[in-house]
Design an enzyme around this catalytic site. Structure first.
Site, PDB file in Angstrom:
ATOM      1  N   LYS A 150      45.724  35.784  35.112  1.00  0.00           N
ATOM      2  CA  LYS A 150      45.085  35.254  36.316  1.00  0.00           C
ATOM      3  C   LYS A 150      46.068  34.456  37.178  1.00  0.00           C
ATOM      4  O   LYS A 150      45.918  34.425  38.410  1.00  0.00           O
ATOM      5  CB  LYS A 150      43.863  34.410  35.929  1.00  0.00           C
ATOM      6  CG  LYS A 150      42.710  35.248  35.388  1.00  0.00           C
ATOM      7  CD  LYS A 150      42.275  36.334  36.405  1.00  0.00           C
ATOM      8  CE  LYS A 150      41.122  37.165  35.913  1.00  0.00           C
ATOM      9  NZ  LYS A 150      40.692  38.179  36.903  1.00  0.00           N
ATOM     10  N   ILE A 159      34.402  48.852  44.798  1.00  0.00           N
ATOM     11  CA  ILE A 159      34.334  47.764  43.819  1.00  0.00           C
ATOM     12  C   ILE A 159      34.767  48.293  42.459  1.00  0.00           C
ATOM     13  O   ILE A 159      34.209  49.275  41.953  1.00  0.00           O
ATOM     14  CB  ILE A 159      32.900  47.193  43.716  1.00  0.00           C
ATOM     15  CG1 ILE A 159      32.397  46.743  45.093  1.00  0.00           C
ATOM     16  CG2 ILE A 159      32.858  46.041  42.715  1.00  0.00           C
ATOM     17  CD1 ILE A 159      30.922  46.359  45.097  1.00  0.00           C
ATOM     18  N   ASP A 166      39.093  54.137  34.709  1.00  0.00           N
ATOM     19  CA  ASP A 166      39.746  53.022  34.022  1.00  0.00           C
ATOM     20  C   ASP A 166      40.942  52.632  34.880  1.00  0.00           C
ATOM     21  O   ASP A 166      41.908  53.392  34.988  1.00  0.00           O
ATOM     22  CB  ASP A 166      40.199  53.473  32.628  1.00  0.00           C
ATOM     23  CG  ASP A 166      40.880  52.362  31.836  1.00  0.00           C
ATOM     24  OD1 ASP A 166      41.221  51.315  32.433  1.00  0.00           O
ATOM     25  OD2 ASP A 166      41.089  52.545  30.619  1.00  0.00           O
ATOM     26  N   TYR A 189      45.202  35.509  28.873  1.00  0.00           N
ATOM     27  CA  TYR A 189      44.256  35.642  29.987  1.00  0.00           C
ATOM     28  C   TYR A 189      44.689  34.765  31.157  1.00  0.00           C
ATOM     29  O   TYR A 189      44.675  35.203  32.312  1.00  0.00           O
ATOM     30  CB  TYR A 189      42.849  35.266  29.529  1.00  0.00           C
ATOM     31  CG  TYR A 189      41.830  35.371  30.645  1.00  0.00           C
ATOM     32  CD1 TYR A 189      41.442  36.616  31.140  1.00  0.00           C
ATOM     33  CD2 TYR A 189      41.264  34.225  31.217  1.00  0.00           C
ATOM     34  CE1 TYR A 189      40.525  36.719  32.170  1.00  0.00           C
ATOM     35  CE2 TYR A 189      40.338  34.328  32.249  1.00  0.00           C
ATOM     36  CZ  TYR A 189      39.978  35.577  32.722  1.00  0.00           C
ATOM     37  OH  TYR A 189      39.072  35.674  33.750  1.00  0.00           O
TER      38      TYR A 189
END
Length: 270
Positions: free
Chosen positions: A173, A16, A76, A169
């Site tokens: 997406k 994850i 990162d 943003y």
């Protein structure tokens, strides 16, 4: 009734990203409860340690005998060198990952086109898109070699409908949606599953980060209605992962009951 078939998660290894808080943290705890092993990645190592402790406690409380191994890595995902070196710090017995959850991502600001800082543009694309692609490429090679695996990408309502103040943003997406859809088609001749989870408004650190630490401004985003929680989305992720091997949840779009689009929210219900 359980939200997942725990027997399908027993002993599985789940990687994850962005696991130090919010959806990533809740997902880690729920997978641990189901008997999975965890490889948790995030930039904030102290917060990641707390999540690992919560996941270990959930596994112990469940009484499940399998799984429960947890590895935390300060990574990162926007740094390709750090992504490439992941296996250097993972025990050999956990390197055969079964499920990849690409959760790392963030948004900065509500500035409109013409006023958006280059650092914000580059940062969002570096993490939300390029980082997701880098770690997926690393894992999909192994999935193809082993002819198994599940890639779960965190998209957003913002990847379905763009809104003012979210141009960058939303673009990231929309890119995640395109990448996920194309990858699913590329892998159609394999047993590898590909899923995109698309949440609406979830009350996590998301808005605090967007407003650059301004908690008061962040809290106003959720005033007047009941938003989703990190645990709500974790249930969707774990449910998708626990379907029978021949079942692929290609897309899961989840909204609070009083949200119908990024901007259409009824705020008289709380």
């Amino acid at each position: 009734m359980s939200v997942f078939n725990a027997s399908r998660l027993l002993g599985k290894t789940v990687l994850i990203t962005g696991a130090s808080a919010g959806i990533g943290a809740a997902t880690a705890v729920l997978f641990a409860k189901g008997g999975s092993n965890l490889i948790l990645l995030a930039r904030r190592v102290d917060a990641l340690k707390s999540v690992a402790e919560a996941a270990a406690a959930a596994h112990k409380a469940s009484g499940v005998q399998q799984g429960g191994q947890i590895v935390t890595l300060q990574v990162d995902v926007s740094d390709k060198a750090q992504v490439a070196s992941i296996w250097d710090n993972v025990p050999k017995e956990l390197r055969d990952v079964d499920v990849l959850v690409n959760n790392a991502g963030f948004v900065h600001g509500l500035e409109r086109v013409g006023s958006i800082a280059d650092a914000d543009i580059e940062g969002m694309f570096a993490t939300n898109v390029l980082g997701l692609i880098s770690i997926t490429q690393l894992l999909v090679k192994e999935f193809k070699r082993r002819q198994t695996g599940h890639i779960i990408n965190l998209g957003s309502v913002a990847g379905r409908e763009a809104y003012p103040g979210g141009s960058i943003y939303c673009a990231t997406k929309f890119a995640v949606n395109a990448f996920t859809t194309a990858m699913m088609k590329e892998l159609v001749d394999t047993p590898i599953r590909v899923t995109e989870i698309q949440p609406g408004m979830v009350e996590t650190e998301f808005s605090v980060v967007r407003f650059r630490g301004d908690k008061t401004a962040a809290d106003k985003v959720y005033e007047g209605f009941q938003p989703l929680t990190a645990e709500d989305i974790a249930e969707e992720i774990v449910w998708a992962a626990s379907r029978p091997p021949h079942v692929n949840i290609a897309e899961s779009f989840i909204l609070p009951v009083n949200q119908a689009s990024p901007s259409l929210v009824y705020r008289g219900s709380k």
